[in-house]
Motif scaffolding. Structure first.
Motif, mmCIF file in Angstrom:
data_model
loop_
_atom_site.group_PDB
_atom_site.id
_atom_site.type_symbol
_atom_site.label_atom_id
_atom_site.label_comp_id
_atom_site.label_asym_id
_atom_site.label_seq_id
_atom_site.Cartn_x
_atom_site.Cartn_y
_atom_site.Cartn_z
ATOM 1 N N UNK A 123 -9.334 -2.880 3.009
ATOM 2 C CA UNK A 123 -9.782 -2.707 1.623
ATOM 3 C C UNK A 123 -8.663 -2.242 0.705
ATOM 4 N N UNK A 124 -8.923 -2.347 -0.576
ATOM 5 C CA UNK A 124 -7.990 -1.855 -1.585
ATOM 6 C C UNK A 124 -8.203 -0.364 -1.817
ATOM 7 N N UNK A 125 -7.124 0.297 -2.211
ATOM 8 C CA UNK A 125 -7.206 1.689 -2.617
ATOM 9 C C UNK A 125 -6.523 1.831 -3.973
ATOM 10 N N UNK A 126 -6.749 2.940 -4.629
ATOM 11 C CA UNK A 126 -6.252 3.145 -5.985
ATOM 12 C C UNK A 126 -5.338 4.342 -6.069
ATOM 13 N N UNK A 127 -5.356 4.979 -7.236
ATOM 14 C CA UNK A 127 -6.293 4.871 -8.356
ATOM 15 C C UNK A 127 -5.925 3.757 -9.331
ATOM 16 N N UNK A 144 -16.276 -12.281 -25.025
ATOM 17 C CA UNK A 144 -15.290 -11.985 -23.996
ATOM 18 C C UNK A 144 -14.764 -10.574 -24.225
ATOM 19 N N UNK A 145 -14.876 -9.741 -23.207
ATOM 20 C CA UNK A 145 -14.395 -8.361 -23.258
ATOM 21 C C UNK A 145 -13.109 -8.282 -22.443
ATOM 22 N N UNK A 146 -12.053 -7.753 -23.053
ATOM 23 C CA UNK A 146 -10.752 -7.679 -22.387
ATOM 24 C C UNK A 146 -10.376 -6.228 -22.132
ATOM 25 N N UNK A 147 -9.925 -5.970 -20.910
ATOM 26 C CA UNK A 147 -9.483 -4.637 -20.504
ATOM 27 C C UNK A 147 -8.000 -4.668 -20.155
ATOM 28 N N UNK A 148 -7.321 -3.577 -20.452
ATOM 29 C CA UNK A 148 -5.990 -3.325 -19.903
ATOM 30 C C UNK A 148 -6.184 -2.437 -18.684
ATOM 31 N N UNK A 149 -5.684 -2.877 -17.545
ATOM 32 C CA UNK A 149 -5.839 -2.123 -16.305
ATOM 33 C C UNK A 149 -4.468 -1.739 -15.760
ATOM 34 N N UNK A 150 -4.277 -0.455 -15.543
ATOM 35 C CA UNK A 150 -3.050 0.037 -14.918
ATOM 36 C C UNK A 150 -3.261 -0.006 -13.408
ATOM 37 N N UNK A 151 -2.629 -1.001 -12.758
ATOM 38 C CA UNK A 151 -2.797 -1.196 -11.315
ATOM 39 C C UNK A 151 -1.533 -0.783 -10.554
ATOM 40 N N UNK A 152 -0.798 0.157 -11.124
ATOM 41 C CA UNK A 152 0.453 0.569 -10.508
ATOM 42 C C UNK A 152 0.312 1.077 -9.086
ATOM 43 N N UNK A 153 -0.824 1.699 -8.765
ATOM 44 C CA UNK A 153 -1.030 2.284 -7.439
ATOM 45 C C UNK A 153 -2.137 1.573 -6.663
ATOM 46 N N UNK A 154 -2.531 0.390 -7.131
ATOM 47 C CA UNK A 154 -3.616 -0.389 -6.513
ATOM 48 C C UNK A 154 -3.024 -1.289 -5.440
ATOM 49 N N UNK A 155 -3.483 -1.155 -4.203
ATOM 50 C CA UNK A 155 -2.889 -1.912 -3.095
ATOM 51 C C UNK A 155 -3.870 -1.982 -1.937
ATOM 52 N N UNK A 156 -3.576 -2.878 -0.991
ATOM 53 C CA UNK A 156 -4.321 -2.895 0.263
ATOM 54 C C UNK A 156 -3.905 -1.700 1.113
ATOM 55 N N UNK A 157 -4.811 -1.228 1.939
ATOM 56 C CA UNK A 157 -4.494 -0.076 2.778
ATOM 57 C C UNK A 157 -3.346 -0.368 3.731
ATOM 58 N N UNK A 158 -3.152 -1.635 4.093
ATOM 59 C CA UNK A 158 -2.092 -2.002 5.029
ATOM 60 C C UNK A 158 -0.719 -2.079 4.362
#
Length: 215
Positions: A123-127, A144-158
């Motif tokens: 699974x993915x982990x964050x934040x 259409x709703x648009x979000x800015x998402x900070x995925x700097x620390x979003x990754x697979x657990x592996x």
């Protein structure tokens, strides 16, 4: 097939950050629509939906820029659901909730076929951090709703823990105002663009400046 939420919604998601790896193993096509928790109400689903993410994939919302209207809240619910699925290893329990958040067409095409998936052990982990940056009217009962998402620390657990270089991500949700199974009209997600290059010229600079968070 090694599964992640990005692959599951491939029919409605335009995605550049999936990180899924295929093998020759087939996917279980899943159960019928009767597997969905039809005895639940929309309000009950809204109460159990982890809007602030999970322990391993928390979501921090910035709602300061755009008023949280019904359609924006519905889009946020759909985003929270997909991140919940990202963080889950129990898709058969989570996927049926999608019937209350996505149009029937989207649910049947992109969620229901994976309802019995078992190869979800990475699974993915964050934040992650999410900010509403825009709402566009597409036509009658469609936005259409648009979000800015900070995925700097979003990754697979592996994956190795490191900050992503391209951490500012735009994701958009096309919302339709439709009559639902309880006879009410509600906003449901019909299409998702999880890496929305089309709206980059409008929001990229703002998103890049904002997406600089630390855990």
């Amino acid at each position: 097939m090694k599964l992640c939420a990005a692959a599951l919604v491939a029919a409605m998601v335009v995605l550049a950050t999936a990180g899924c790896t295929d093998t020759d193993e087939p996917v279980n096509p899943g159960a019928s629509a009767s597997s969905a928790p039809t005895s639940m109400t929309f309000d009950e689903v809204y109460r159990i939906l982890p809007m602030d993410g999970t322990r391993d994939l928390p979501i921090s919302w910035d709602l300061s820029q755009v008023q949280d209207t019904d359609e924006i809240l519905a889009a946020r619910r759909s985003l929270a659901f997909l991140k919940w699925l990202d963080a889950s290893t129990d898709w058969p329990s989570v996927i049926p909730i999608g019937r209350f958040l996505f149009t029937e067409r989207s649910y049947q095409a992109t969620l229901e076929p994976f309802i019995n998936a078992t190869d979800t052990n990475d699974p993915r982990i964050g934040p992650i951090w999410v900010k509403t940056v825009g709402v566009e009217t597409n036509g009658p009962d469609q936005v259409t709703v648009t979000f800015c998402t900070d995925i700097g620390y979003w990754r697979n657990t592996s994956e190795k823990s490191q900050v992503r270089r391209d951490r500012a991500n735009l994701e958009s949700y096309e919302m339709h105002y439709v009559q639902t199974s309880d006879g009410q009209r509600r906003w449901l997600a019909d299409r998702v663009s999880a890496n929305d290059g089309k709206r980059g010229p409008k929001y990229d600079a703002e998103c890049t400046k904002w997406a600089q968070h630390q855990p």
